[in-house]
Design a protein around this motif. Structure first.
Motif: not given
Ligand SMILES: [Zn+2]
Ligand SMILES: [Zn+2]
Length: 263
Positions: A7, A40-41, A44-45
Motif C-alpha cells: 500500500p 486509494l479507496s 485499497s490495501r
C-alpha cells in the motif's frame, strides 16, 4: 530482492502523479487530497491483499507500476500550471471525463474513485507477461522446422511485422486484452493448419493483425469455413474490418500521443 509491492508503494506512485513545482503545491490542495483518498479507496490495501492471491500477481503489479509511471510522465510533460480538472482530464481521458461530468459525478473523491477503477482494471485480465509468452511461442512455432521451403518464406513474412512494443498494453481495458490473447490462441491454430499444408498463405495471420483492431485473417473467399473468423467479421463494425488501426504500431502511437496531448 526488491521489497514487496504494498500500500505505501502504491500511495507513493499515486502521489507522483501530481504535477510538480506548482504553487500552491498541487498535492497539498484539498481537492488533490480528496482525489487521492478516492483512488486509494478503490485501489485499497484490501484490494492489494486480494490481488496477491491471484495468478500472475507479479506481472500484474508490473503493469500497474508501468501504467502509473507512464501517466505520471504524461502529467509532468504537460506545460504550464495544471488545474485540478486538467489533471483529472489527462488521467481519465476526455471521453470518460466528459461522461462523468455530464452525470454530475464531479466531486474530487468520485473522480479519484474512477481513476482507482482504471487501476484495478489494469490488474484484471491478461498481464503483459501473458502476451509476451504468447508472442514467444507463436514466434517459436513460426521459426520451427518447416515441411517445405515454400511455406518457409510465407511464414518468415509474418515476422516482418512482429510486434515488439507493448507500452500500450496497460492502457487497454481488460476485456480488450482478453480479446487479443484469444486472437493469439486462434492465430496458432491457423499457423498449425498452414504448416500441415491444409490452408493457403492468404489464410495466415500477420504480426500486424495480431494486436490490431481489424480481423485476424484478411478477407478471403473461404473465410466462412472457420467459424471463429467468420464470427469475428460478423461482430466487427464494418469500418474496422478494413482499417489497420493498432495501438502497437508507429502511426497508431503517433495518433495516441496526439490524443494524449489534446486531453
Ligand atoms: Zn479462424
Ligand atoms: Zn467492406
Amino acid at each position: 530482492m526488491p521489497p514487496a509491492f504494498g500500500p505505501s508503494a502504491l500511495d507513493a506512485l499515486v502521489g507522483d502523479l501530481f504535477p510538480k513545482g506548482q504553487k500552491p503545491a498541487f498535492g497539498r490542495t484539498q481537492r488533490a487530497r480528496e482525489w487521492r483518498a478516492g483512488v486509494l479507496s478503490v485501489a485499497s490495501r484490501e484490494w492489494l491483499n486480494q490481488l496477491k492471491t491471484t495468478e500472475y500477481y507479479e506481472g500484474r503489479v508490473e503493469d500497474l507500476e508501468k501504467r502509473l509511471k507512464l501517466d505520471a510522465g504524461r502529467v509532468q510533460a504537460a506545460s504550464g500550471n495544471l488545474s485540478f480538472f486538467d489533471f483529472v482530464d489527462m488521467l481519465l481521458g476526455k471521453q470518460k471525463y466528459e461522461q462523468l461530468i455530464s452525470l454530475g459525478l464531479e466531486s474530487p473523491e468520485q473522480l479519484g474513485i474512477e481513476y482507482g477503477r482504471l487501476l484495478v482494471d489494469v490488474c484484471q485480465g491478461p498481464p503483459s507477461v501473458t502476451l509476451q509468452a504468447w508472442l514467444n511461442s507463436l514466434e517459436a512455432f513460426v521459426r520451427s522446422p518447416h515441411l517445405s521451403d515454400s511455406s518457409a518464406s510465407e511464414l518468415e513474412n509474418i515476422l516482418e511485422t512482429w510486434p515488439a512494443d507493448f507500452q500500450a498494453w496497460p492502457y487497454l481495458r481488460s476485456s480488450e486484452r482478453s480479446r487479443v490473447i484469444s486472437r493469439c490462441e486462434h492465430a496458432l491454430e491457423h499457423l498449425q493448419q498452414y504448416k500441415k499444408g491444409g490452408t493457403s498463405p492468404d489464410q495466415l495471420p500477420t504480426g500486424l493483425a495480431l494486436l490490431g483492431q481489424r480481423p485476424l485473417i484478411a478477407w478471403h473467399s473461404d473465410l466462412h469455413k472457420c467459424t471463429t473468423c467468420a464470427d469475428e467479421y460478423r461482430q466487427m463494425p464494418h469500418s474496422l474490418a478494413h482499417s489497420s488501426y493498432s495501438c502497437f504500431f508507429p502511426q497508431a502511437r503517433a495518433s495516441l500521443a496526439r490524443q494524449m496531448r489534446t486531453f
